[in-house]
Design an enzyme around this catalytic site. Structure first.
Site, PDB file in Angstrom:
ATOM      1  N   ARG A 164       0.818  -1.225   0.000  1.00  0.00           N
ATOM      2  CA  ARG A 164       0.000   0.000   0.000  1.00  0.00           C
ATOM      3  C   ARG A 164       0.853   1.277   0.000  1.00  0.00           C
ATOM      4  O   ARG A 164       0.491   2.287   0.592  1.00  0.00           O
ATOM      5  CB  ARG A 164      -0.938   0.068   1.215  1.00  0.00           C
ATOM      6  CG  ARG A 164      -2.028  -0.961   1.221  1.00  0.00           C
ATOM      7  CD  ARG A 164      -2.970  -0.812   0.018  1.00  0.00           C
ATOM      8  NE  ARG A 164      -4.106  -1.693   0.171  1.00  0.00           N
ATOM      9  CZ  ARG A 164      -4.083  -2.996  -0.104  1.00  0.00           C
ATOM     10  NH1 ARG A 164      -2.985  -3.552  -0.597  1.00  0.00           N
ATOM     11  NH2 ARG A 164      -5.150  -3.730   0.061  1.00  0.00           N
ATOM     12  N   SER A 236     -10.298  -0.120   3.772  1.00  0.00           N
ATOM     13  CA  SER A 236      -9.492  -0.469   4.951  1.00  0.00           C
ATOM     14  C   SER A 236      -8.892   0.803   5.532  1.00  0.00           C
ATOM     15  O   SER A 236      -8.201   1.544   4.823  1.00  0.00           O
ATOM     16  CB  SER A 236      -8.343  -1.397   4.562  1.00  0.00           C
ATOM     17  OG  SER A 236      -8.829  -2.590   4.016  1.00  0.00           O
ATOM     18  N   GLU A 332      -3.741   3.213   6.815  1.00  0.00           N
ATOM     19  CA  GLU A 332      -3.590   3.143   5.360  1.00  0.00           C
ATOM     20  C   GLU A 332      -4.101   4.440   4.741  1.00  0.00           C
ATOM     21  O   GLU A 332      -3.558   4.961   3.773  1.00  0.00           O
ATOM     22  CB  GLU A 332      -4.389   1.957   4.819  1.00  0.00           C
ATOM     23  CG  GLU A 332      -4.145   1.735   3.352  1.00  0.00           C
ATOM     24  CD  GLU A 332      -5.201   0.880   2.697  1.00  0.00           C
ATOM     25  OE1 GLU A 332      -5.873   1.388   1.781  1.00  0.00           O
ATOM     26  OE2 GLU A 332      -5.351  -0.282   3.092  1.00  0.00           O
TER      27      GLU A 332
END
Ligand code: EPU
Length: 338
Positions: A164, A236, A332
């Protein structure tokens, strides 16, 4: 190109946080960006590059200018016996590109079906789902340096892709506006169906083709993850922590049944959603913010939540996970301060 002053960003971030920005500029062509920079409009101004707004949390009003690369277009730029090169402009909706590829039977990104956001952001984030990350399909990233207005192109190795993240997420590498991405897709694809539940979902639909895999992934996502249009969220909220074997043993001493996925090199990925659920957060609210009732890794705006409320909820979750399991959860989602 469209310029607006003092606008609400509510419709431009999937948390639907009602933050304001001093100015907003939408670019519909690369030349507009080059002219804008050459004219010195950005000099000494605080700015933020906004894609689909699906991975951002505004803590308050943004005191600066929001730049929105909205260039559209998907074209085939190369063809070999086994591969096809497809160039997509940064402002294309990510899932429209997946539908374009899958519709032609080209493989490589079908596991990334239905991920919100646009093509430019897909590489900044190195989006990933169901056993595939976008980096495996990227051939070249085209960008414009916001420091000097020059065009630049990056190979996958130069993009520094990680879990990510990429060089584009790390400002120490300079600030770039991504304008287009060239993907290398397979004309004779092999489906990646090893992620738990995917094989069963595909088998239920039919043969393991890219089209059936896309259908299965869409079904799985729709059953687990809230649609940001209906319940504002940013997917997320945290990354899944990656830990050493020793750290995993410490977690096991308090939670013997913790799921873990070996990554090689003595490292393991632990599902943050599971850890958060064990701490009792699933479905809990904090003001107008909440932890989604079906998936503890997703924070949602139940209506009129401020960015600060969502952030405070995320801090409380981090503290719980830290005191229960001794693990630090990393966000994230990118937090944008005033
Ligand atoms: N789990 C729980 N409780 C929960 C949520 C999950 O116990 O409330 C457990 C599940 O049962 C499963 C495990 O955690 O055993 C993993 O859950 P899931 O398959 O839903 O995946 P995830 O690790 O939570 C990651 C990505 C998602 C991606 C899915 C599928 C990250 C941070 N998230 O989620 O990506 O769609 O895998 O590959 O890596 C995103 O980045 O925004 C995103 C949605």
């Amino acid at each position: 190109m469209e310029t607006r002053e003092n606008i609400s960003l509510k419709g431009l971030n999937t948390f639907q946080v009602d933050a304001a920005a001093e100015a907003y500029i939408r670019f519909d062509a690369e030349d507009e960006i080059l002219d804008f920079l050459a004219d010195g409009h950005l000099d000494a101004r605080r700015y933020l590059v906004l894609g689909g707004g699906s991975n951002l949390l505004f803590l308050g009003d943004f005191h600066g200018v929001v730049l929105h690369p909205a260039m559209k277009g998907i074209s085939v730029v190369g063809c070999e016996p086994d591969h096809i090169r497809v160039k997509a402009m940064a402002g294309e909706a990510w899932d429209d590109l997946v539908a374009f590829a899958v519709g032609r039977g080209w493989g490589g990104i079908e596991n990334l079906s239905l991920i919100p956001g646009c093509v430019g952001a897909s590489v900044i984030q190195n989006i990933g789902a169901y056993g595939v990350e976008v980096r495996t399909a990227v051939e070249r990233v085209e960008a414009i340096s916001l420091a000097d207005g020059r065009r630049a192109a990056f190979t996958p190795a130069e993009c520094d892709f990680g879990y990510r993240c990429s060089r584009f997420k790390d400002e120490r590498h300079g600030r770039f506006m991504i304008t287009a991405v060239v993907f290398r897709l397979c004309r004779r694809p092999t489906c990646v169906i090893r992620y738990p539940g995917v094989q069963e979902a595909v088998a239920h639909i039919g043969a393991p083709t890219v089209g059936n895999l896309r259908r299965a992934i869409i079904q799985i996502r729709e059953s687990k993850l809230p649609d940001p249009v209906v319940i504002p969220n940013a997917g997320s909220f945290f990354k899944n922590p990656v830990v050493t074997g020793a750290a995993l043993d410490r977690v096991r001493s308090v939670a013997p049944d913790v799921p873990s996925y070996p990554l090689g090199g003595g490292r393991f990925k632990l599902p943050a959603g599971w850890l958060i659920e064990q701490c009792g957060w699933k479905g809990r609210t904090h003001g107008h913010a909440a932890v989604h009732r079906d998936h503890a890794l997703v924070l949602v705006n139940n209506g009129n939540a401020t960015g600060q409320e969502i952030y405070d909820l995320s801090e409380r979750i981090r503290q719980s996970v830290s005191s229960w399991f001794g693990l630090t959860l990393e966000r994230e989602v990118v937090v944008v301060r005033s």
